[in-house]
Write a protein that holds these residues in place. Sequence first.
Motif, mmCIF file in Angstrom:
data_model
loop_
_atom_site.group_PDB
_atom_site.id
_atom_site.type_symbol
_atom_site.label_atom_id
_atom_site.label_comp_id
_atom_site.label_asym_id
_atom_site.label_seq_id
_atom_site.Cartn_x
_atom_site.Cartn_y
_atom_site.Cartn_z
ATOM 1 N N LYS A 1 13.249 -0.097 0.350
ATOM 2 C CA LYS A 1 14.003 1.227 0.158
ATOM 3 C C LYS A 1 14.177 1.214 -1.593
ATOM 4 C CE LYS A 1 16.708 0.983 4.385
ATOM 5 N NZ LYS A 1 15.808 -0.489 4.958
ATOM 6 N N ASP A 2 13.939 0.515 -2.359
ATOM 7 C CA ASP A 2 13.858 0.404 -3.585
ATOM 8 C C ASP A 2 12.593 1.307 -3.995
ATOM 9 O OD1 ASP A 2 12.627 -2.763 -4.927
ATOM 10 O OD2 ASP A 2 12.138 -1.464 -3.040
ATOM 11 N N ARG A 3 11.765 1.276 -3.482
ATOM 12 C CA ARG A 3 10.638 2.275 -3.917
ATOM 13 C C ARG A 3 9.977 3.268 -2.845
ATOM 14 N NH1 ARG A 3 6.442 -0.238 -4.536
ATOM 15 N NH2 ARG A 3 6.841 -2.211 -3.340
ATOM 16 N N ASP B 1 14.407 1.620 9.947
ATOM 17 C CA ASP B 1 13.744 1.416 8.619
ATOM 18 C C ASP B 1 13.983 -0.114 7.872
ATOM 19 O OD1 ASP B 1 16.283 3.346 6.504
ATOM 20 O OD2 ASP B 1 16.475 1.625 8.140
ATOM 21 N N SER B 2 14.344 -1.009 9.073
ATOM 22 C CA SER B 2 14.645 -2.072 8.505
ATOM 23 C C SER B 2 13.501 -2.844 7.833
ATOM 24 C CB SER B 2 14.932 -3.034 9.752
ATOM 25 O OG SER B 2 13.760 -3.258 10.823
ATOM 26 N N LEU C 1 6.952 0.415 9.232
ATOM 27 C CA LEU C 1 7.905 1.044 8.195
ATOM 28 C C LEU C 1 8.987 1.526 8.422
ATOM 29 C CD1 LEU C 1 5.324 1.895 5.364
ATOM 30 C CD2 LEU C 1 6.317 -0.437 5.348
ATOM 31 N N ILE C 2 8.631 2.668 9.260
ATOM 32 C CA ILE C 2 9.876 3.536 9.792
ATOM 33 C C ILE C 2 9.574 4.223 10.803
ATOM 34 C CG2 ILE C 2 9.348 5.303 8.163
ATOM 35 C CD1 ILE C 2 12.517 5.870 7.483
ATOM 36 N N GLN C 3 10.794 4.341 11.735
ATOM 37 C CA GLN C 3 10.674 5.148 12.880
ATOM 38 C C GLN C 3 11.716 6.513 12.900
ATOM 39 O OE1 GLN C 3 11.155 2.872 16.515
ATOM 40 N NE2 GLN C 3 11.532 4.908 17.762
ATOM 41 N N THR D 1 6.867 13.034 5.679
ATOM 42 C CA THR D 1 6.330 12.661 4.364
ATOM 43 C C THR D 1 6.861 11.274 3.932
ATOM 44 O OG1 THR D 1 7.844 13.589 2.934
ATOM 45 C CG2 THR D 1 5.823 14.824 3.282
ATOM 46 N N LEU D 2 5.854 10.225 3.607
ATOM 47 C CA LEU D 2 6.281 8.980 2.956
ATOM 48 C C LEU D 2 5.722 9.017 1.450
ATOM 49 C CD1 LEU D 2 7.042 5.927 3.844
ATOM 50 C CD2 LEU D 2 4.558 5.699 3.912
ATOM 51 N N LYS D 3 6.871 8.603 0.830
ATOM 52 C CA LYS D 3 6.792 8.466 -0.601
ATOM 53 C C LYS D 3 7.044 7.111 -1.049
ATOM 54 C CE LYS D 3 8.460 13.320 -1.356
ATOM 55 N NZ LYS D 3 9.521 14.188 -1.943
ATOM 56 N N ILE D 4 6.195 6.807 -2.311
ATOM 57 C CA ILE D 4 6.428 5.574 -3.024
ATOM 58 C C ILE D 4 6.303 5.875 -4.467
ATOM 59 C CG2 ILE D 4 5.090 3.219 -3.428
ATOM 60 C CD1 ILE D 4 3.269 3.631 -1.390
ATOM 61 N N GLN D 5 7.593 5.356 -5.013
ATOM 62 C CA GLN D 5 7.860 5.595 -6.616
ATOM 63 C C GLN D 5 8.848 4.328 -6.866
ATOM 64 O OE1 GLN D 5 9.829 9.294 -7.194
ATOM 65 N NE2 GLN D 5 9.486 9.113 -9.258
ATOM 66 N N PRO D 6 8.157 3.564 -7.949
ATOM 67 C CA PRO D 6 6.852 3.649 -8.373
ATOM 68 C C PRO D 6 5.935 2.498 -7.591
ATOM 69 C CG PRO D 6 8.366 2.278 -9.706
ATOM 70 C CD PRO D 6 9.175 2.779 -8.611
ATOM 71 N N ALA D 7 4.714 2.932 -7.643
ATOM 72 C CA ALA D 7 3.852 1.838 -6.828
ATOM 73 C C ALA D 7 3.691 0.724 -7.570
ATOM 74 C CB ALA D 7 2.355 2.735 -6.793
ATOM 75 N N LYS D 8 3.436 -0.397 -6.943
ATOM 76 C CA LYS D 8 2.877 -1.615 -6.992
ATOM 77 C C LYS D 8 1.596 -2.041 -6.625
ATOM 78 C CE LYS D 8 7.476 -3.569 -7.645
ATOM 79 N NZ LYS D 8 8.082 -4.898 -7.233
#
Lengths: 115, 118
Positions: A62-64, A57-58, A46-48, A76-83
């Motif tokens: 990035k929308d969530r 972060d390709s 997901l990201i380095q 920290t890795l965040k998800i908002q809003p989760a699907k």
Amino acid sequence: EAGVAQSPRYKIIEKRQSVAFWCNPISGHATLYWYQQILGQGPKLLIQFQNNGVVDDSQLPKDRFSAERLKGVDSTLKIQPAKLEDSAVYLCASSLLGLPPYEQYFGPGTRLTVT
Amino acid sequence: AQTVTQSQPEMSVQEAETVTLSCTYDTSESDYYLFWYKQPPSRQMILVIRQEAYKQQNATENRFSVNFQKAAKSFSLKISDSQLGDAAMYFCAYRTTFLGGGADGLTFGKGTHLIIQP
């Protein structure tokens, strides 16, 4: 030497809720990675981070999804809003910067279930 | 972009026997690293063995060895004298080579579930 630490180990949330995962890499490891591992598949990057800067972060939605690495240590890795499709194991890994054999050390992962 | 293919979703072997897990990859790079990782049911990914593409000699680590065929883009893992503790998911992974800082995340295959029959 202590390994890569992650918390929580398990998380269950409802869709549209937000969630955050924490990772503490091996001491001295400048490079940190977040991978997503959907059931039955191999991990996907997901990201380095290198220190506190983003290198790649390709493949991060990035929308969530968002991630940060303050002071070049914890992340920290965040998800908002989760699907629903975000249900997966989120793996954190770390490695020394620019030194062979370039081994990545993985944490135990956080299993996310979105209902 | 690089791709890694593991065509065996599941393999089964008798304890003490030898098993070979297959992996093929696609890349336009001439220098890179290949890895085999083991993921037991506890989920902690552990490195089994690594191979530098510029080295012709196949890597070995105790009971684990690889057959690296660069021209064929093939990287198989052989486990000799299989033990119950070898039961796990095995992932083949590719890493680009770079000098200095840069993107070097691993590209994984889908994995092979290895079952050890007692």
